[in-house]
Scaffold this motif. Structure first.
Motif, PDB file in Angstrom:
ATOM      1  N   UNK A   1       2.310   3.190   8.650  1.00 23.67           N
ATOM      2  CA  UNK A   1       2.046   2.746  10.176  1.00 23.67           C
ATOM      3  C   UNK A   1       0.601   3.029  10.686  1.00 23.67           C
ATOM      4  N   UNK A   2       0.296   2.163  11.530  1.00 28.19           N
ATOM      5  CA  UNK A   2      -1.195   2.132  12.211  1.00 28.19           C
ATOM      6  C   UNK A   2      -2.263   1.941  11.301  1.00 28.19           C
ATOM      7  N   UNK A   3      -1.933   1.230  10.120  1.00 26.43           N
ATOM      8  CA  UNK A   3      -3.086   0.991   9.110  1.00 26.43           C
ATOM      9  C   UNK A   3      -4.176  -0.109   9.633  1.00 26.43           C
ATOM     10  N   UNK A   4      -5.255  -0.008   8.875  1.00 24.65           N
ATOM     11  CA  UNK A   4      -6.266  -1.289   9.323  1.00 24.65           C
ATOM     12  C   UNK A   4      -5.850  -2.607   8.893  1.00 24.65           C
ATOM     13  N   UNK A   5      -4.911  -2.639   7.778  1.00 25.78           N
ATOM     14  CA  UNK A   5      -4.306  -3.798   7.258  1.00 25.78           C
ATOM     15  C   UNK A   5      -3.157  -4.383   8.361  1.00 25.78           C
ATOM     16  N   UNK A   6      -2.615  -3.769   8.879  1.00 21.93           N
ATOM     17  CA  UNK A   6      -1.625  -4.064   9.924  1.00 21.93           C
ATOM     18  C   UNK A   6      -2.439  -4.559  11.033  1.00 21.93           C
ATOM     19  N   UNK A   7      -3.659  -4.127  11.438  1.00 18.85           N
ATOM     20  CA  UNK A   7      -4.272  -4.386  12.622  1.00 18.85           C
ATOM     21  C   UNK A   7      -4.858  -5.999  12.256  1.00 18.85           C
ATOM     22  N   UNK A   8      -5.379  -5.888  11.423  1.00 18.09           N
ATOM     23  CA  UNK A   8      -6.138  -7.443  10.874  1.00 18.09           C
ATOM     24  C   UNK A   8      -4.969  -8.473  10.675  1.00 18.09           C
TER      25      UNK A   8
ATOM     26  N   UNK B   1       0.857  -1.065   0.237  1.00 18.97           N
ATOM     27  CA  UNK B   1      -0.077   0.084   0.142  1.00 18.97           C
ATOM     28  C   UNK B   1       0.769   1.082  -0.003  1.00 18.97           C
ATOM     29  N   UNK B   2       0.315   2.333  -0.617  1.00 18.93           N
ATOM     30  CA  UNK B   2       1.039   3.706  -0.452  1.00 18.93           C
ATOM     31  C   UNK B   2       1.405   4.082   0.889  1.00 18.93           C
ATOM     32  N   UNK B   3       2.597   4.596   1.024  1.00 22.68           N
ATOM     33  CA  UNK B   3       2.916   4.917   2.270  1.00 22.68           C
ATOM     34  C   UNK B   3       2.663   6.497   2.391  1.00 22.68           C
ATOM     35  N   UNK B   4       1.159   6.778   3.004  1.00 22.37           N
ATOM     36  CA  UNK B   4       0.760   7.930   3.125  1.00 22.37           C
ATOM     37  C   UNK B   4      -0.458   7.760   4.330  1.00 22.37           C
ATOM     38  N   UNK B   5      -0.617   9.055   4.941  1.00 28.95           N
ATOM     39  CA  UNK B   5      -1.635   9.025   5.975  1.00 28.95           C
ATOM     40  C   UNK B   5      -2.988   8.614   5.493  1.00 28.95           C
TER      41      UNK B   5
END
Length: 431
Positions: A363-370, A333-337
């Motif tokens: 950082x802190x993306x929904x993908x990371x959490x899942x 995914x693109x490195x963007x807020x």
């Protein structure tokens, strides 16, 4: 279960459209009758889909009512200027500012400022006219609009104002904060028009559906209407599990756009190829789907071209086969807020494929959490080249000992049927 409510689903993407946009409501329509909801689908008769997958027509539920009306789109006219640029822009592939041609800049300016909110805006008026009559005749209980294209929410807005009917607005992606929105060369006036339309939709719909927790955080600040997160998901299928590839294949499935070009990932792979002969002999990088020229050029610069296999777009069934046969699946995914809210639809099929996932993103993306909560893969940031390199090497060592596997946790919550149950509860509460 007795069927007692009718839901009119207004969508642009429907088979034979390919890609992730069609899957969400194709599957919801499949399972809604099991929860007492009759789905009726409204879609264009002659759309300009950037990707076609005729195999998906076999997944349309038998007996479902599908209404179609003609649509006039500007992409046919745009093809006269540049067929390649028109197809790229319609599919979301926008070159970086520095590499845009005059024609591409012109097309983006026209797209952003003359077609608000998007190039399907001319379908709103005839659709409202057709559906107003249909709603009156067939006693529809609720309407559902799904975007992008977000112009479809304007159909819902006008039908709501005209008939005071229950309306659910489904946002598969955000509207004014999605990454490509900033590349449309909007004037100040056009930008305000987008924001005003977004605000009116969010404040008028009876219920808002979003696909990520981060999008809900954004929308909570823009509306007091109820918002529910219903992610995309995976579905059961009859495809027999293939054998794993004999090579150490890392596969990316789906579009890989110019902005999704993690140079440190290609650099990490390049270093492993140059430092480890055994790795170099076994390693293959598979791309299944559209890949931008810029990504391919970067990979070539890092000396990886001999390890690349481009398979192009394949059918959905073939994509599932590739997910299951690959050794590692790549998600970028693109490195963007702005992209913290983006959860690619393929993530859930990745998760159900029993193949480890290597993900790179903000950082802190929904993908990371899942990924962390389901134990289905490893997530890295764009400044973690060494950690990525170590993880790829760890996967490779497990591949060599035939121990590369996944021990997933709690996947059932992301099954299409479970998600449709949540949707049906929202629909019933909104009536």
């Amino acid at each position: 279960m007795k069927v007692h409510k009718k839901a009119l689903i207004i969508t642009y993407y429907w088979p034979p459209a390919g890609g992730p946009g069609v899957q969400r409501w194709l599957k919801f329509a499949k399972y809604l009758p099991e929860f007492g909801i009759v789905p009726i689908v409204y879609c264009p008769e002659n759309p300009s889909y950037p990707i076609i997958d005729n195999s998906l027509e076999n997944e349309v539920s038998e007996g479902i009512t599908v209404l179609k009306q003609p649509i006039k789109e500007p992409y046919a006219l745009a093809n006269l200027l540049s067929k390649k640029s028109s197809k790229q822009i319609s599919s979301g592939v926008i070159p970086k500012q520095k590499k845009q041609t005059f024609i591409q800049k012109l097309m983006l300016y026209i797209r952003g400022n003359f077609f608000i909110p998007d190039a399907r805006k001319n379908w709103v008026k005839p659709s409202v006219s057709f559906l107003s009559e249909y709603i009156s005749k067939h006693k529809i209980d609720t309407i559902i609009t799904t975007g992008p294209p977000h112009s479809l929410h304007l159909i819902g807005l006008q039908l709501k104002e005209k008939h005071n009917i229950s309306w659910l607005a489904d946002f598969r992606d955000p509207w004014t904060t999605i990454g490509y929105h900033k590349q449309l060369k909007l004037t100040k006036s056009s930008s305000e028009k987008h924001k005003n339309l977004e605000s009116k939709v969010l404040q008028t719909a009876d219920h808002i559906i979003v696909t990520s927790a981060n999008t809900k955080k954004e929308f909570v600040l823009k509306t007091k209407q109820p918002i529910t997160v219903i992610t995309n998901g995976y579905d059961s299928h009859q495809i027999e599990r293939p054998e794993k590839d004999s090579k150490f294949t890392i596969a990316h499935i789906g579009s890989l756009l110019s902005e999704r070009n993690p140079k440190m990932l290609w650099e990490a792979m390049s270093e492993l190829v140059n430092e480890n002969r055994t790795f170099s002999e076994a390693f293959q990088l598979h791309f299944i789907g559209l890949v931008s020229d810029e990504v391919l050029q970067t990979i070539q610069q890092y000396g990886l071209s001999n390890h690349v296999q481009r398979l192009g777009y394949v059918s959905h069934d073939e994509a599932i086969m590739a997910q299951m046969s690959s050794r590692v699946l790549l998600l970028v995914e693109i490195d963007s807020e702005d992209t913290k809210v983006i959860i690619p639809g393929k993530l859930f099929e990745y998760m159900a494929s029993d193949t480890p996932i290597l993900a790179v993103g903000p950082k802190d993306s929904d993908v990371e959490t899942i990924l962390k909560t389901t134990n289905t893969g490893q997530y890295f940031y764009y400044n973690q080249k060494q950690a990525i390199k170590s993880q790829i090497l760890s996967y490779f060592e497990a591949y060599n000992t035939n121990s590369l596997s996944v021990n997933a946790i709690g996947l059932q919550q992301y099954s299409r049927k479970a998600l449709t149950k949540t949707l049906s509860d929202v629909l019933k509460d909104s009536l």
